[in-house]
Design a protein around this motif. Structure first.
Motif, PDB file in Angstrom:
ATOM      1  N   SER A   1       0.820  -1.278   0.044  1.00  0.00           N
ATOM      2  CA  SER A   1      -0.096   0.042  -0.131  1.00  0.00           C
ATOM      3  C   SER A   1       0.828   1.276   0.016  1.00  0.00           C
ATOM      4  O   SER A   1       0.766   2.180  -0.783  1.00  0.00           O
ATOM      5  CB  SER A   1      -0.892   0.055   1.146  1.00  0.00           C
ATOM      6  N   ILE A   2       2.038   1.257   0.727  1.00  0.00           N
ATOM      7  CA  ILE A   2       2.811   2.457   1.003  1.00  0.00           C
ATOM      8  C   ILE A   2       3.687   2.575  -0.562  1.00  0.00           C
ATOM      9  O   ILE A   2       3.625   3.640  -1.054  1.00  0.00           O
ATOM     10  CB  ILE A   2       4.035   2.054   1.795  1.00  0.00           C
ATOM     11  N   LEU A   3       4.071   1.275  -0.962  1.00  0.00           N
ATOM     12  CA  LEU A   3       4.518   1.535  -2.398  1.00  0.00           C
ATOM     13  C   LEU A   3       3.698   1.985  -3.501  1.00  0.00           C
ATOM     14  O   LEU A   3       3.965   2.888  -4.332  1.00  0.00           O
ATOM     15  CB  LEU A   3       4.964  -0.087  -2.846  1.00  0.00           C
ATOM     16  N   PHE A   4       2.444   1.791  -3.320  1.00  0.00           N
ATOM     17  CA  PHE A   4       1.542   2.398  -4.483  1.00  0.00           C
ATOM     18  C   PHE A   4       1.454   3.746  -4.224  1.00  0.00           C
ATOM     19  O   PHE A   4       1.137   4.452  -5.003  1.00  0.00           O
ATOM     20  CB  PHE A   4       0.145   1.562  -4.181  1.00  0.00           C
ATOM     21  N   VAL A   5       1.283   4.156  -2.938  1.00  0.00           N
ATOM     22  CA  VAL A   5       1.224   5.595  -2.745  1.00  0.00           C
ATOM     23  C   VAL A   5       2.435   6.348  -3.228  1.00  0.00           C
ATOM     24  O   VAL A   5       2.249   7.423  -3.986  1.00  0.00           O
ATOM     25  CB  VAL A   5       1.089   6.040  -1.160  1.00  0.00           C
ATOM     26  N   MET A   6       3.632   5.844  -3.209  1.00  0.00           N
ATOM     27  CA  MET A   6       4.855   6.391  -4.056  1.00  0.00           C
ATOM     28  C   MET A   6       4.738   6.376  -5.288  1.00  0.00           C
ATOM     29  O   MET A   6       4.948   7.222  -5.909  1.00  0.00           O
ATOM     30  CB  MET A   6       6.027   5.593  -3.450  1.00  0.00           C
ATOM     31  N   LEU A   7       4.355   5.198  -5.898  1.00  0.00           N
ATOM     32  CA  LEU A   7       4.336   5.263  -7.236  1.00  0.00           C
ATOM     33  C   LEU A   7       3.343   6.415  -7.900  1.00  0.00           C
ATOM     34  O   LEU A   7       3.477   6.901  -9.029  1.00  0.00           O
ATOM     35  CB  LEU A   7       3.991   3.743  -7.894  1.00  0.00           C
ATOM     36  N   GLU A   8       2.044   6.313  -7.186  1.00  0.00           N
ATOM     37  CA  GLU A   8       1.186   7.385  -7.746  1.00  0.00           C
ATOM     38  C   GLU A   8       1.699   8.862  -7.781  1.00  0.00           C
ATOM     39  O   GLU A   8       1.301   9.481  -8.742  1.00  0.00           O
ATOM     40  CB  GLU A   8      -0.064   7.136  -6.577  1.00  0.00           C
ATOM     41  N   SER A   9       2.649   9.123  -6.940  1.00  0.00           N
ATOM     42  CA  SER A   9       3.057  10.425  -7.060  1.00  0.00           C
ATOM     43  C   SER A   9       4.215  10.419  -8.021  1.00  0.00           C
ATOM     44  O   SER A   9       4.512  11.738  -8.121  1.00  0.00           O
ATOM     45  CB  SER A   9       3.811  10.681  -5.630  1.00  0.00           C
ATOM     46  N   VAL A  10       4.564   9.569  -8.700  1.00  0.00           N
ATOM     47  CA  VAL A  10       5.536   9.789  -9.725  1.00  0.00           C
ATOM     48  C   VAL A  10       4.956   9.954 -10.843  1.00  0.00           C
ATOM     49  O   VAL A  10       3.884   9.011 -11.422  1.00  0.00           O
ATOM     50  CB  VAL A  10       6.550   8.638  -9.905  1.00  0.00           C
ATOM     51  N   PRO A  11       4.796  11.158 -11.615  1.00  0.00           N
ATOM     52  CA  PRO A  11       4.209  11.635 -12.936  1.00  0.00           C
ATOM     53  C   PRO A  11       4.114  10.625 -13.958  1.00  0.00           C
ATOM     54  O   PRO A  11       3.106  10.152 -14.311  1.00  0.00           O
ATOM     55  CB  PRO A  11       4.608  12.959 -13.235  1.00  0.00           C
TER      56      PRO A  11
ATOM     57  N   ILE B   1      -4.738   0.987 -12.924  1.00  0.00           N
ATOM     58  CA  ILE B   1      -3.963  -0.189 -12.044  1.00  0.00           C
ATOM     59  C   ILE B   1      -3.750   0.094 -10.652  1.00  0.00           C
ATOM     60  O   ILE B   1      -4.388  -0.430  -9.705  1.00  0.00           O
ATOM     61  CB  ILE B   1      -2.989  -0.936 -12.693  1.00  0.00           C
ATOM     62  N   LEU B   2      -3.335   1.423 -10.442  1.00  0.00           N
ATOM     63  CA  LEU B   2      -3.053   2.116  -9.267  1.00  0.00           C
ATOM     64  C   LEU B   2      -4.341   2.292  -8.355  1.00  0.00           C
ATOM     65  O   LEU B   2      -4.344   1.845  -7.035  1.00  0.00           O
ATOM     66  CB  LEU B   2      -2.171   3.185  -9.191  1.00  0.00           C
ATOM     67  N   LYS B   3      -5.291   2.867  -9.112  1.00  0.00           N
ATOM     68  CA  LYS B   3      -6.574   3.208  -8.527  1.00  0.00           C
ATOM     69  C   LYS B   3      -7.358   1.821  -8.033  1.00  0.00           C
ATOM     70  O   LYS B   3      -7.834   1.761  -6.965  1.00  0.00           O
ATOM     71  CB  LYS B   3      -7.511   3.905  -9.669  1.00  0.00           C
ATOM     72  N   ILE B   4      -7.386   0.757  -9.035  1.00  0.00           N
ATOM     73  CA  ILE B   4      -7.970  -0.518  -8.410  1.00  0.00           C
ATOM     74  C   ILE B   4      -6.983  -1.126  -7.306  1.00  0.00           C
ATOM     75  O   ILE B   4      -7.785  -1.311  -6.315  1.00  0.00           O
ATOM     76  CB  ILE B   4      -8.032  -1.361  -9.730  1.00  0.00           C
ATOM     77  N   ALA B   5      -5.654  -1.195  -7.144  1.00  0.00           N
ATOM     78  CA  ALA B   5      -4.938  -1.579  -6.286  1.00  0.00           C
ATOM     79  C   ALA B   5      -5.221  -0.712  -4.884  1.00  0.00           C
ATOM     80  O   ALA B   5      -5.553  -1.580  -3.865  1.00  0.00           O
ATOM     81  CB  ALA B   5      -3.582  -1.319  -6.482  1.00  0.00           C
ATOM     82  N   GLU B   6      -5.369   0.450  -5.022  1.00  0.00           N
ATOM     83  CA  GLU B   6      -5.871   1.261  -3.692  1.00  0.00           C
ATOM     84  C   GLU B   6      -7.164   0.894  -3.265  1.00  0.00           C
ATOM     85  O   GLU B   6      -7.189   0.603  -1.981  1.00  0.00           O
ATOM     86  CB  GLU B   6      -5.720   2.822  -4.154  1.00  0.00           C
ATOM     87  N   TRP B   7      -7.936   0.677  -4.230  1.00  0.00           N
ATOM     88  CA  TRP B   7      -9.363   0.252  -3.454  1.00  0.00           C
ATOM     89  C   TRP B   7      -9.457  -0.911  -3.146  1.00  0.00           C
ATOM     90  O   TRP B   7      -9.992  -1.474  -1.821  1.00  0.00           O
ATOM     91  CB  TRP B   7     -10.295   0.449  -4.708  1.00  0.00           C
ATOM     92  N   ILE B   8      -8.752  -2.032  -3.657  1.00  0.00           N
ATOM     93  CA  ILE B   8      -8.556  -3.279  -2.977  1.00  0.00           C
ATOM     94  C   ILE B   8      -7.926  -3.357  -1.746  1.00  0.00           C
ATOM     95  O   ILE B   8      -8.602  -3.930  -0.556  1.00  0.00           O
ATOM     96  CB  ILE B   8      -7.822  -4.336  -3.989  1.00  0.00           C
ATOM     97  N   ILE B   9      -6.947  -2.726  -1.657  1.00  0.00           N
ATOM     98  CA  ILE B   9      -6.218  -2.350  -0.200  1.00  0.00           C
ATOM     99  C   ILE B   9      -7.055  -1.708   0.816  1.00  0.00           C
ATOM    100  O   ILE B   9      -7.353  -2.030   2.011  1.00  0.00           O
ATOM    101  CB  ILE B   9      -4.834  -1.648  -0.253  1.00  0.00           C
ATOM    102  N   THR B  10      -7.841  -0.672   0.367  1.00  0.00           N
ATOM    103  CA  THR B  10      -8.924  -0.150   1.100  1.00  0.00           C
ATOM    104  C   THR B  10      -9.754  -0.783   1.594  1.00  0.00           C
ATOM    105  O   THR B  10     -10.159  -0.850   2.934  1.00  0.00           O
ATOM    106  CB  THR B  10      -9.559   1.255   0.423  1.00  0.00           C
ATOM    107  N   ILE B  11     -10.311  -1.822   0.861  1.00  0.00           N
ATOM    108  CA  ILE B  11     -11.549  -2.402   1.434  1.00  0.00           C
ATOM    109  C   ILE B  11     -10.980  -3.660   2.409  1.00  0.00           C
ATOM    110  O   ILE B  11     -11.493  -3.746   3.486  1.00  0.00           O
ATOM    111  CB  ILE B  11     -12.062  -3.506   0.143  1.00  0.00           C
TER     112      ILE B  11
END
Lengths: 267, 267, 267, 267
Positions: free
Chosen positions: B34-44, B53-63
């Motif tokens: 989850s932390i990795l995805f937050v980081m990757l999301e910030s790289v333009p 993909i990042l959006k979906i991964a974020e939602w899976i983790i949130t759930i």
């Protein structure tokens, strides 16, 4: 076992005989020369001028190392065990890149592998009195590995949170283009390296950065404290090994001749 | 208490059972991902390419985190106490930003909150042997908190006076545009970070700066000395492992013959 | 002695009474505010906007400090001694700049003097438990002052020789325009600050610089070692103050209730 | 021995008499002035303005040092031994550059030799109480020389491997133009100096650099730990000041009841 194998064994593996010492010293010089050549080869101006000489030197060293590697395999009792040991792999990696470069062209990446030759030096040093000293350092580091892991994990957490905050505060226009970059900045700052390639420019950013620096200043004390406490403990234990035969008191100084407690002569 | 609640309790809160360990490990991996995805999301460049993909991964983790949060509230004995505890707040903050982002648009600031998920890792680590080691470090830091406060206050005073002097000596044309900026420079210098974004250019300024650096070099010894002295004390006390047979007090000195607490003879 | 003088004495000089504590806290806040205003005044954008407010605030603080200064002179037993004491001078310097600025115009230099107000904070802190802790640090620093002097003198010699050598190796075209500048660079490097405003560009210079850095890395251990050894000594002494009434053994732990050696109750 | 030789001997070599102290102090001032002049001479603006004054000052100092050198040769018992001793060489090198500059023109390199005059200061300091303190530091450094060698060798290996890897990762376009330059960068980073003249720009490079920094942060603890452990050991031994009445041995432990050397009861 053939006499020649036995004699080669003495030369290569024993460090106390005169010829063994000579072999170790020669090998040390060849290894260091080899590293020097790898370095020089990477400097464009030198490479252009002395390309042929460096090429020849590299091949001479490769052949020496190859012969040494084959001889080692030949004389050790368990060749397979040697080949797959740490030093066996390093020995192989010391010669492989030169041969591979014959087959594949433009293999810059092999340079790193050639630089690994430096690790061979440790085998030579292992055989002398540096061993004992490095053992003390390694033991102190090993015994404090949990404390250091905790510390490093704490630093990692700190650095990720600081990096994220600074990414939001400073933003892409001041060099903090992403969270990983913010984390890179946080590491550069917290470890007091401070390149200055990325540095905060807003007032808030500079204020936060100041706080990060002071925190970094304070927490550098932690690993130092851990290692020092460990080394102090060992250096104190080091002095206490003999026991008084009369009163069984321990912890005498190294140079003590008589027992502190009852005056009995120590042996 | 329902059997399922009890079994879930074992899975989530106990770390010694096989399934408990598996749960802890899985959670650890999910948090780090989850932390990795937050980081990757910030790289333009990555965000543009893999936005979906990042959006979906974020939602899976949130759930996953949401379910875990609800289960925790359900199975703990005192839900209210858990909700308002430190880890309860962190657990809530781990899922809240994703839901809030549905309602409010352009909420970059939520990223920091998502990065706080990292703190959840500490709960998992709390359950293993790192606990003891970190306790030693934390105790050493806590016991030296007054000394460190005094030190930090001294550094603060030094930094304010140095910053003011340098502001007057160097002036706005060399980057010292205000006293707070001078103080920022003083912190950067005293902590040996040294970005070089602001650096003295006059002779007097460089002379003063040299003195500041040497002072900084000397006083870095102070926090290190404080923490080390504390850790050394503990590591020496640590070595006493005998227990009083009467009052079960631990932590006696090596050479103690009688218990500190009740006066019983130790064996 | 007049009753009012006596009451004022209690308020100003005693820290254990309720009103004394309140006075100390108020003074602390006023001093910190006063420093904050000095800082804000130096920021051009804030100064332009809030010039009048800052001016008024400065005068209010000056009047408060003036009254306090006069009252102190009035109530102390030896006014002359107070006036010429360290804190007496600081108290005077806290109010003088504002009055001088009425007479002389454009006196930027007075800012530093106003920043000295910060030193007044130490008088307030002197009255609480930070005193004891700072005493330990100060004693450790004082007892290691000869060792630190030797160290600093060694560093100074090193820095002058390194600076001269680098001036000759690198020369004016790479920023080493004079020996003092070379020395400045040497200090920046040896203390690991490393601004990068001057950095070696020739191969020889970079090689020498690398050696200087590694030396700097090694010798930072010296002051740390000195202070730590001193603090460790004290922290070990700290634990030993009580004496057993029966067997006269010293060196009991702080929390010991019974003697380690004979089991007698300690008081 | 002539009375004048004896009196000169007292003046130059003895530090306890009044005139000896005066001589030492004068010499110290002349040496420091001489170093100051060397520095000022290197500053173009000062050199241009005060060229003649600096020239004259330099010659006065050279003549003073020359006379002192000749007198020393004259009065010491073994002139040859003095001439070839460390301080004898330094004394000669203090005056030689000025005479050589008469013969050879444009000899900038002589400046470094003139800066070596600073080493003369140590002779003067040798005669006072700083001697004892520096002896403690030097002994601690000498006794930890094997540990420090091991550490430095480990750092060297690390730096060469890191430098080679970064040369391949970053390449010439980001400033890593050769392996020696990569090693220079690795030293700058590992020692936390961080000029920023070369800094990684690729993501992989910044990630590796972050790891190098954290490693550097952790291993700075090692030399500090080594020196501190050594100094702590000494400072603890130092505290024992009792003398054996029989064999006059000093340095017994605090709790020693009998002499280590001869077994006599201590009081």
């Amino acid at each position: 076992m053939l006499p020649i194998r036995q004699r080669l064994y003495e030369v290569i593996f024993e460090a106390d005989t005169k010829i063994g010492k000579f072999f170790d010293l020669s090998l040390l010089i060849v290894i260091l020369l080899s590293i020097l050549f790898v370095m020089l080869e990477s400097v464009p101006s030198i490479e252009n001028k002395y390309h042929d000489i460096l090429k020849i030197a590299e091949w001479i060293i490769t052949i020496i190392f190859s012969i040494e590697y084959i001889v080692r395999i030949w004389i050790v009792r368990h060749p397979r065990k040697y080949i797959f040991s740490f030093y066996g792999m390093i020995d192989l990696l010391s010669v492989l890149p030169s041969y591979l470069a014959l087959v594949f062209a433009g293999t810059q990446g092999l340079m790193v592998i050639r630089a690994l030759r430096l690790l061979r030096v440790f085998r030579i040093l292992k055989l002398n009195r540096y061993l004992k000293e490095s053992a003390v350092i390694i033991r102190a580091l090993r015994e404090s590995r949990y404390k250091i892991s905790v510390f490093l994990f704490g630093v990692l957490t700190l650095v990720i949170i600081i990096g994220t905050v600074m990414y939001l505060v400073e933003g892409a226009e001041h060099g903090f283009t992403s969270i990983p970059r913010g984390i890179y900045w946080a590491v550069v700052t917290l470890t007091t390296v401070g390149y200055g390639d990325i540095s905060p420019e807003t007032s808030v950013g500079q204020f936060l950065a100041s706080m990060v620096m002071i925190i970094g200043y304070a927490i550098i004390a932690v690993p130092t404290g851990i290692v020092t406490a460990e080394l102090t403990k060992h250096s104190q234990k080091e002095t206490s090994s003999r026991v008084c035969p009369e009163c069984l008191t321990e912890g005498h100084n190294h140079d003590a001749k008589y027992c502190n407690e009852c005056g009995t002569k120590l042996n």
